[in-house]
Design a protein around this motif. Structure first.
Motif, PDB file in Angstrom:
ATOM      1  N   TYR A 113      47.048  39.804  42.462  1.00  0.00           N
ATOM      2  CA  TYR A 113      46.216  38.727  41.927  1.00  0.00           C
ATOM      3  C   TYR A 113      47.019  37.439  41.830  1.00  0.00           C
ATOM      4  CZ  TYR A 113      43.347  36.027  38.701  1.00  0.00           C
ATOM      5  OH  TYR A 113      42.609  35.027  38.125  1.00  0.00           O
TER       6      TYR A 113
ATOM      7  N   CYS B  14      39.379  39.940  36.511  1.00  0.00           N
ATOM      8  CA  CYS B  14      39.836  40.705  37.664  1.00  0.00           C
ATOM      9  C   CYS B  14      39.545  42.192  37.483  1.00  0.00           C
ATOM     10  CB  CYS B  14      41.331  40.489  37.911  1.00  0.00           C
ATOM     11  SG  CYS B  14      41.912  41.249  39.443  1.00  0.00           S
TER      12      CYS B  14
ATOM     13  N   ARG C 273      31.553  29.074  38.137  1.00  0.00           N
ATOM     14  CA  ARG C 273      31.248  30.494  38.028  1.00  0.00           C
ATOM     15  C   ARG C 273      29.795  30.713  37.634  1.00  0.00           C
ATOM     16  NH1 ARG C 273      34.873  31.416  34.767  1.00  0.00           N
ATOM     17  NH2 ARG C 273      36.542  31.957  36.196  1.00  0.00           N
TER      18      ARG C 273
ATOM     19  N   GLY D  80      39.251  32.276  38.567  1.00  0.00           N
ATOM     20  CA  GLY D  80      38.122  33.191  38.556  1.00  0.00           C
ATOM     21  C   GLY D  80      37.005  32.729  39.465  1.00  0.00           C
TER      22      GLY D  80
ATOM     23  N   LEU E  38      36.516  37.118  45.535  1.00  0.00           N
ATOM     24  CA  LEU E  38      37.184  35.909  45.062  1.00  0.00           C
ATOM     25  C   LEU E  38      37.256  34.852  46.162  1.00  0.00           C
ATOM     26  CD1 LEU E  38      38.683  34.886  42.478  1.00  0.00           C
ATOM     27  CD2 LEU E  38      40.794  35.689  43.542  1.00  0.00           C
TER      28      LEU E  38
ATOM     29  N   TYR F  73      37.324  43.011  44.673  1.00  0.00           N
ATOM     30  CA  TYR F  73      37.429  41.799  43.871  1.00  0.00           C
ATOM     31  C   TYR F  73      38.034  40.648  44.660  1.00  0.00           C
ATOM     32  CZ  TYR F  73      38.631  38.497  40.235  1.00  0.00           C
ATOM     33  OH  TYR F  73      38.733  37.339  39.486  1.00  0.00           O
TER      34      TYR F  73
END
Length: 543
Positions: free
Chosen positions: A163, A155, A108, A530, A255, A251
């Protein structure tokens, strides 16, 4: 699987890891793979094909060369058999998931330098009976707690249900690939022609065996997947009208993009050598996390001697034929080509546009293209010819058209040059370099056609009319293309550079470990929410 593909061997010199390309899908990458294998008869190759579902491929489009001693195919999105065991919760290994979380945090943080070391440590935890098994991910309390924590922390989509299932769908192929890696026949070098799922498998094979990994990309996989993901209709966005920021993508879309970025970084970290087709793509690989010292550029090359006789077979120019040779898929932007032909036909009524390539990869898009031709009244001007042999088509063509929104170094342009056909391309990949030259010596050869903006039918039509309507200009472009491909883009040059790579890598000692933490025993599948996710593999290798 057809009988001709049923080959098994205990080992090979080179294991090719191919996602959605050879031998099932025609196109530039598949053609390149076929030529590469045949160019090294002294080497034995094994092939691992990774695809979406078996039903998405209509049998082999290529016969396997004699020096392919092993072939296996794996499909990542086949329906899973029903589980006869009742669902039950298992505790899970909190320490293993904490180490996984550290790896995801490193990814990340834009591919932190310690991600490779963390991955090397993680592989000991991967496997069907290991702390990070697929069962642990699907059924353990530790996995549930991890998913909930990641959702709460990162999120921005309000639906936890979406999700949760997105995370599960994303990770399913990775455990399957981990099992494939455990069963691969040994090879002296693993060679993946993309990052993505095939690149992930290559990294696992490298980490488990200590043998070298070669990554060679025609296009930049992460860039091409991002284009696909931004255009896709199946990714959910549950934000309300007042929650949406139109300056940011949803999102879940983001992702998926991060997923492929992480897979790309993983492959680059594992690779001994990383090859791009041209300098701009090499710089993109470095920007995406590749270590600069491991990168190099090796351009595509064509057999100029094989194409040379086609120049003499050319008919006297009279028909004004413009041919788009490629798959009928959105990334090739066939619709812009059709609209350009509509505009050009107003000034040149006898112009013909040939669309030469398979239509089965995206049938709905192909139908839209056919419908566009009919709606514009172009049935007499635009013809869909399907797959044809180049030696049949090129002598009848006056201009190669390439209207793609993304390319690397397209073989079809080089093949056209070698057969005496100039090109008009969009300004993507190395196309400007191919048309106008790169460096003083190359540029002095002249323009081999024209370069136009992406998705601009009017500009494309104008370039077509100018080239076809000016015989001296067309002849100068033809000569520039012939000279450029013979000087800078021959198959012999390409094959020799890869031969040097193969010789060095196959002779390299098996590495038990080294200073940067890459170890022979490592490999496997990280669990990351994530940072990463995935999408069906059918489209890999942009051809």
């Amino acid at each position: 699987m057809k009988p001709s593909l049923l080959r098994r061997a205990a080992q090979a010199d080179v294991c090719l890891l191919l996602e959605g390309t050879f031998p099932y899908v025609r196109g530039g990458v598949s053609s390149w793979v076929n030529e590469m294998i045949r160019s090294y008869p002294e080497l034995q190759f094994s092939i691992v094909f990774v695809g979406s579902r078996e039903e998405d491929y209509e049998g082999a489009a290529y016969a396997l060369p004699d020096n392919v001693v092993h072939f296996e195919a794996h499909y990542l999105y086949e329906a899973a058999p029903a589980d006869a065991q009742p669902a039950r919760e298992i505790p899970g290994d909190a320490e293993a998931f904490a180490r996984s979380a550290a790896l995801h945090d490193a990814w990340r943080n834009h591919g932190a330098a310690d991600a490779g070391v963390l991955m090397a440590d993680m592989v000991q935890l991967i496997g069907d009976n290991a702390p990070l098994s697929e069962e642990q991910f699907l059924r353990s309390r530790a996995a549930w707690d991890f998913i909930v924590d990641q959702y709460n922390r990162y999120c921005t989509d309000p639906s936890f249900t979406d999700y949760f299932w997105t995370v599960r769908i994303m990770h399913k192929p990775l455990w399957q690939l981990a099992r494939v890696a455990q069963q691969l026949p040994p090879a002296r070098v693993y060679h993946t022609v993309s990052t993505g799922y095939a690149g992930f498998l290559g990294a696992l094979a490298h980490y488990r065996t200590g043998r070298p990994l070669l990554v060679s990309e025609h296009g930049i996989y992460t860039k091409e997947r991002k284009i696909d993901l931004l255009q896709s209709q199946w990714i959910r966005d549950n934000r309300g009208a007042f929650e949406r920021d139109i300056s940011r993508i949803s999102y879940f879309r983001e992702l998926w993009v991060r997923f492929f970025e992480a897979l790309g970084k993983l492959a680059y970290d594992a690779a001994d050598d990383i090859v791009a087709l041209y300098e701009a793509n090499r710089q993109r690989q470095i920007a995406d996390g590749a270590q600069a010292s491991r990168t190099r550029s090796i351009p595509n090359g064509v057999d100029v001697d094989a194409f040379a006789p086609l120049i003499e077979k050319r008919a006297v120019r009279a028909r004004n034929v413009v041919a788009l040779i490629g798959r009928v898929v959105p990334i090739k932007d066939i619709k812009t080509f059709i609209r350009a032909l509509f505009i050009a036909s107003r000034s040149m009524p006898d112009i013909e546009g040939w669309i030469v390539g398979p239509e089965e990869e995206d049938p709905s898009y192909a139908l839209e293209c056919h419908a566009l031709v009919q709606s514009l009244g172009l049935a007499k001007n635009v013809k869909f010819l399907g797959f044809r042999r180049l030696d049949e088509i090129l002598p009848q063509v006056d201009v190669i058209a390439l209207s793609s929104i993304s390319e690397a170094l397209p073989l079809v342009v080089l093949e056209g040059f070698a057969a005496g056909v100039p090109a008009i391309t969009t300004d993507v990949g190395s196309c400007r370099q191919l048309i106008e030259g790169s460096g003083d010596e190359d540029a002095a050869l002249g323009f081999a056609g024209s370069v136009v903006p992406i998705a601009n039918p009017a500009a494309f039509a104008q370039a077509v009319l100018e080239l076809l309507g000016d015989e001296p200009r067309w002849l100068a472009a033809q000569q520039a293309g012939i000279a450029r491909v013979r000087r800078f883009y021959t198959k012999k040059q390409m094959i020799e550079q890869y031969r040097v790579l193969y010789q060095r890598l196959t002779a390299a000692p098996t590495r038990a470990g080294d200073a940067d933490g890459r170890a022979a025993a490592r490999g496997g599948c990280p669990v990351h929410h994530g940072a990463v996710a995935g999408t069906p593999a059918q489209s890999q290798g942009v051809n």
